[in-house]
Write an enzyme that holds these catalytic residues in place. Structure first.
Site, PDB file in Angstrom:
ATOM      1  CE  LYS A 150      -3.526   2.434   2.635  1.00  0.00           C
ATOM      2  NZ  LYS A 150      -4.549   2.320   3.674  1.00  0.00           N
ATOM      3  CE  LYS A 153      -6.005   1.941  -0.336  1.00  0.00           C
ATOM      4  NZ  LYS A 153      -6.316   1.992   1.054  1.00  0.00           N
ATOM      5  CE1 TYR A 177     -15.084   3.370  -2.479  1.00  0.00           C
ATOM      6  CE2 TYR A 177     -13.173   3.756  -3.893  1.00  0.00           C
ATOM      7  CZ  TYR A 177     -13.720   3.588  -2.641  1.00  0.00           C
ATOM      8  OH  TYR A 177     -12.900   3.617  -1.544  1.00  0.00           O
TER       9      TYR A 177
HETATM   10  N1  LIG Z   1      -6.512   2.731   6.260  1.00  0.00           N
HETATM   11  C1  LIG Z   1      -7.296   3.566   5.578  1.00  0.00           C
HETATM   12  C2  LIG Z   1      -7.650   3.294   4.165  1.00  0.00           C
HETATM   13  N2  LIG Z   1      -8.258   2.169   3.722  1.00  0.00           N
HETATM   14  C3  LIG Z   1      -8.543   2.368   2.376  1.00  0.00           C
HETATM   15  C4  LIG Z   1      -8.075   3.631   2.006  1.00  0.00           C
HETATM   16  C5  LIG Z   1      -8.169   4.323   0.682  1.00  0.00           C
HETATM   17  C6  LIG Z   1      -9.173   3.807  -0.270  1.00  0.00           C
HETATM   18  C7  LIG Z   1      -9.547   4.764  -1.344  1.00  0.00           C
HETATM   19  O1  LIG Z   1      -8.939   5.825  -1.545  1.00  0.00           O
HETATM   20  O2  LIG Z   1     -10.504   4.433  -2.050  1.00  0.00           O
HETATM   21  C8  LIG Z   1      -7.498   4.208   3.126  1.00  0.00           C
HETATM   22  C9  LIG Z   1      -6.975   5.588   3.126  1.00  0.00           C
HETATM   23  C10 LIG Z   1      -5.648   5.891   3.659  1.00  0.00           C
HETATM   24  O3  LIG Z   1      -4.796   5.026   3.813  1.00  0.00           O
HETATM   25  O4  LIG Z   1      -5.446   7.064   3.970  1.00  0.00           O
END
Ligand SMILES: NCc1[nH]cc(CCC(=O)O)c1CC(=O)O
Ligand SMILES: [Mg+2]
Length: 330
Positions: free
Chosen positions: A200, A254, A319
């Site tokens: 991530k 991600k 989404y």
């Molecule tokens: N742990 C939080 C989390 N879980 C999923 C997303 C982002 C998903 C998206 O942008 O659609 C995030 C945001 C972040 O890490 O700040």
């Protein structure tokens, strides 16, 4: 003129729709989709999210309705994200451990009304903290690894007890997958899966999500001391190796489209189920392009989702899930 021409005509198989279908190397179906949903307190509530046009927060009754829609469309799984009321957010995010919190009530309602749709839950403290970080912060604002991991274990167990099918830690603390796996085994939850947000990245594409869960205005600083540097690919392979060794059933990359190279490398290196999260900023970008007349929405949606399958994904969190499933005849 090439010696192979005219015997070699790669256009030959593309000349008719039936032939293009016959030669397709990759298929996208509704079964490849996971639908992220935002939950809000109340009854009969739908709150549109301005930076995520077409996406709303729903009260639990609406979440149940969306899950029924998912079942009709052939979407196997939904992912839940709570917008915790401001007064329940604290420095330590303790509301995450409350068995009666918003997400746990939603999980129970879903498992009661639509038990055949999978429920994936996010493990991280950001929807529950006053500082918007995924973990506990020290006096300097540094997110503490081991202390956070301990709380995440409690959060994961709380969600599993409520009935979550897939626990998805999105926090990027080191070691948390192993700790969560041990705790689930200890609690007799052998069949609760872990989908690790393994690679991530600290991304600019999460903005609309932070609006949706209400953490954008609260976030102090950024998440670069725990989420990955977009410059790195080899490190993603180490992250994946660690999460698999600790017991992850599947791994996630991600954001999605900007990291297709990572998906491909993870899949070729490990041959395990890989998922992509086409995140909020990617969704917003496609919607903005379509609204500006820069491209056809439906084509953009299906083409980007197919790209994840081509790169090796088992599925995609998007989404656009319901819309895509409808386009695919789900
Ligand atoms: N742990 C939080 C989390 N879980 C999923 C997303 C982002 C998903 C998206 O942008 O659609 C995030 C945001 C972040 O890490 O700040
Ligand atoms: Mg890790």
């Amino acid at each position: 003129m090439s010696a192979a021409y005219p015997a070699l005509r790669l256009r030959r198989t593309r000349a008719h729709a039936w032939s293009r279908r016959l030669h397709a190397e990759t298929v996208l179906t509704p079964a490849d989709l996971i639908w992220p949903l935002f939950i809000v307190e109340g009854e009969g509530v739908e709150e549109p999210i301005a930076s995520l046009p077409g996406v709303s927060r729903w009260s639990i009754d609406g979440i149940v309705a969306r899950a029924k829609e998912a079942r009709e469309l052939g979407i196997p799984c939904v992912a839940l994200f709570p917008n915790t009321p401001r007064e329940l957010r604290t420095d330590d995010g303790r509301e995450a451990l409350n068995p009666g919190n918003l997400i746990c009530r939603a999980i129970r309602a879903l498992k009661d009304a639509v038990p055949d749709v999978g429920v994936l839950t996010d493990v991280a403290l950001d929807p529950y903290t006053t500082h918007g970080h995924d973990g506990l912060v020290d006096a300097q604002g540094y997110v503490l690894n081991d202390a956070t991991a301990e709380v995440l274990v409690g959060q994961a167990l709380t969600q599993a007890e409520a009935g979550a099918d897939i626990i998805a830690p999105s926090d990027m603390m080191d070691g948390r997958v192993g700790l969560i796996r041990d705790a689930l085994e200890g609690a007799g939850r052998h069949n609760v899966q872990i989908m690790a947000y393994a690679a991530k990245y600290a991304s600019g594409f999460y903005g609309p999500f932070r609006d949706a869960v209400g953490s954008r205005g609260l976030l102090k600083g950024d998440k670069r001391t725990y989420q990955m540097d977009p410059a790195n690919a080899e490190e993603a392979l180490r992250e994946v190796a660690a999460d698999l060794a600790e017991g992850a059933d599947s791994v996630m990359v991600k954001p999605g489209l900007p990291y297709l190279d990572i998906i491909l490398r993870v899949k070729s290196e490990f041959q395990v189920p890989v998922f992509a999260y086409q995140v909020s900023g990617e969704y917003a970008m496609i919607e903005a392009a379509a609204a500006a007349g820069a491209g056809d929405r439906d084509q953009l949606v299906l083409e980007t989702l197919l790209a994840f399958k081509r790169a090796g994904c088992s599925g995609v969190l998007t989404y656009h899930a319901a819309h895509a499933a409808r386009l695919l005849g789900g």
